[in-house]
Design a protein around this motif. Structure first.
Motif, short mmCIF file in Angstrom:
data_model
loop_
_atom_site.label_atom_id
_atom_site.label_comp_id
_atom_site.label_asym_id
_atom_site.label_seq_id
_atom_site.Cartn_x
_atom_site.Cartn_y
_atom_site.Cartn_z
N LEU B 73 3.47 -5.52 2.73
CA LEU B 73 3.28 -4.08 2.90
C LEU B 73 3.94 -3.28 1.78
CD1 LEU B 73 2.18 -1.92 4.80
CD2 LEU B 73 4.37 -1.94 5.95
N SER B 76 2.53 -4.18 -1.78
CA SER B 76 1.28 -3.55 -2.20
C SER B 76 1.54 -2.10 -2.62
CB SER B 76 0.26 -3.61 -1.07
OG SER B 76 0.74 -2.98 0.06
N VAL B 79 3.37 -2.00 -6.04
CA VAL B 79 2.47 -2.37 -7.13
C VAL B 79 1.55 -1.19 -7.46
CG1 VAL B 79 0.49 -3.80 -7.74
CG2 VAL B 79 2.51 -4.84 -6.78
N PHE B 80 1.05 -0.53 -6.43
CA PHE B 80 0.19 0.64 -6.62
C PHE B 80 0.93 1.73 -7.41
CE2 PHE B 80 -1.44 4.75 -4.87
CZ PHE B 80 -2.69 4.68 -5.44
N PHE B 128 0.25 5.45 0.28
CA PHE B 128 -0.27 4.08 0.33
C PHE B 128 0.40 3.30 1.44
CE2 PHE B 128 -1.22 -0.16 -0.98
CZ PHE B 128 -2.42 -0.06 -1.67
N ILE B 132 -1.51 2.13 4.93
CA ILE B 132 -1.74 0.69 5.09
C ILE B 132 -1.05 0.20 6.35
CG2 ILE B 132 -1.20 -1.58 4.13
CD1 ILE B 132 -3.44 -0.50 2.70
N GLU B 133 0.14 0.74 6.62
CA GLU B 133 0.89 0.30 7.79
C GLU B 133 0.14 0.62 9.08
OE1 GLU B 133 4.50 2.33 8.60
OE2 GLU B 133 5.40 0.62 9.60
N VAL B 134 -0.38 1.86 9.18
CA VAL B 134 -1.11 2.25 10.40
C VAL B 134 -2.50 1.63 10.41
CG1 VAL B 134 -1.94 4.20 11.71
CG2 VAL B 134 0.17 4.38 10.46
N PHE B 135 -3.15 1.64 9.24
CA PHE B 135 -4.45 1.02 9.03
C PHE B 135 -5.53 1.58 9.93
CE2 PHE B 135 -7.37 -2.53 8.18
CZ PHE B 135 -7.34 -2.40 6.82
#
Lengths: 276, 168
Positions: B73, B76, B79-80, B128, B132-135
């Protein structure tokens, strides 16, 4: 071939970005399914060791409060011991009273070594593992009520999905009426979980107790989950009930893992009956 | 700058410990989760090559992931953010470019420049990370509030830390 190499070289920054992003997102999604939580089995022992060192220092600071709660709990346990009860019906002499009873649940006490409440998918680690008899899918409770389910087990540590994880659902029922529903956390307030599937004709009151239903073979029946703080009718037929959790996950230092000796038998029976 | 390497290794160690042992335990009603460790990416030298930048971002994120049980998590998101950094630096570059031997800090380029720089990158990182965490987008505005509040707190910590450590 040379052109391809040149293309890769000129765009190496972007390609590397895609590569790293793919790897890390793969990690995320592989872990999304909570049965795959043991992907970090290797590092768990290392980070578990460090976390337990830090946690033992932090526990030292609220030793007083923890001791008081342990004392209260010990008192409650002593009160419920068989020896604290008197036999009201006179049995003929020579009758073995306790041979009619057989142990169904075994409690394994454990110390919490890492914990979080501020994410959507929280995890808890405890300092007991397969060596101590902990296995995946065992229930975990605190001294106040339901805490979560064991997912990953290494030799000396295990990870738990607590109630505060949007992936976990627990079958629960109202203590006074016996109607059952499904309880899950909506990711907002670490003190409130949502109970659904209770039909609208049931009379509810604020403060009503919600306990585990015992239908899942993981949790024993009747373990405290929390009290109703608010309810509304959603979609016409069912209530949406806010339950104030009795376990305070911010002050969660000791846990009990519950081993159900009859779980295997029950699962085999249900499997044979075709209820997969 | 001969001591760039040991200084950055020390910085990784300090930032990971601060993040894991202090900031991960801050709980203001579940809305404010500062991720201070991004300071590491912010303070890397201007000359850092792209591949090294991305690798360092990945390593740093993975280090945080290991300790907070969220594989991939933070990696990513970091890196972004590392990917965006050269573009943001280009966009914010002063008229005659960056002077060799200087670092992206308040001391060299002023509070206004540093604030803009960290604002863009931290917002990108937090957006980001939280989405991503909640998605899912069902609780869009709740997540949005979390992103904004957490970013504000992280930026506050990052700017304050510059005055504490790099006074000169």
């Amino acid at each position: 071939m040379r052109n391809l190499l040149r293309l890769i070289l000129t765009n190496h920054f972007f390609l590397l970005f895609i590569l790293f992003e793919t790897v890390s997102l793969l990690l995320v999604f592989q872990n999304n399914n909570y049965h795959k939580a043991h992907a970090f089995n290797l590092s768990r022992n290392v980070s578990g060791y460090i976390n337990s060192t830090i946690f033992s220092f932090r526990q030292y600071l609220d030793l007083h409060e923890t001791n008081r709660r342990l004392l209260e709990e010990n008192q409650a346990l002593r009160n419920s011991l068989m020896s604290s009860y008197k036999l009201s019906i006179p049995l003929p002499s020579g009758v073995e009273f306790d041979s009619a009873w057989t142990q169904q649940y075994n409690f394994i006490a454990a110390r919490v070594i890492s914990n979080s409440v501020n994410k959507q998918n929280n995890f808890i680690s405890i300092d007991k593992g397969s060596v101590h008899g902990v296995e995946p899918d065992m229930a975990v409770i605190s001294d106040k009520g339901v805490a979560g389910i064991v997912t990953g087990v290494s030799d000396h540590y295990s990870t738990i999905i607590p109630l505060l994880n949007i992936d976990l659902r627990i079958s629960s029922k109202l203590k006074n009426s016996g109607h059952f529903g499904s309880l899950h956390w909506d990711g907002k307030d670490p003190e409130i979980a949502i109970l659904r599937d209770i039909p609208h004709h049931v009379t509810l009151h604020e403060g009503d107790t919600v306990v585990t239903s015992g239908y899942s073979s993981i949790f024993p029946e009747g373990i405290m989950i929390g009290n109703i703080v608010d309810f509304e009718i959603e979609g016409g037929n069912f209530y949406k009930i806010s339950v104030n959790l009795s376990t305070d996950f911010r002050k969660f230092n000791y846990a009990y893992v519950i081993d159900n000796f009859f779980r295997k038998e029950l699962l085999e029976l249900e499997g044979a009956g075709g209820y997969d | 700058m001969i001591n760039v390497l040991p200084r950055n290794i020390l910085r990784i160690a300090v930032l990971v410990s601060i993040q894991v042992f202090m900031l991960n335990n801050i709980q203001f009603s579940g809305f404010v989760n500062p991720y201070f460790y991004v300071l590491f990416i912010l303070l890397l030298p201007f000359e850092t090559p792209g591949w090294l930048l991305l690798s360092l971002g990945f390593t740093m994120g993975l280090a945080i992931d290991i300790f907070s049980n969220t594989p991939g998590l933070h990696a990513s998101a970091t890196v972004f953010m590392s990917f965006l950094r050269p573009t943001v630096l280009n966009y914010l570059a002063p008229r005659d470019g960056y002077v060799p031997g200087t670092f992206p800090r308040i001391y060299y380029y002023g509070l206004k420049w540093f604030f803009k720089y960290s604002l863009i990158l931290i917002l990108a990182h937090h957006f980001f990370l939280f989405y991503i965490e909640v998605f899912r987008f069902s609780d869009f505005f709740q997540t949005f509030t979390r992103v904004i509040l957490s970013s504000a707190f992280t930026i506050f910590l990052v700017v304050i830390s510059q005055y504490f450590i790099y006074r000169k």
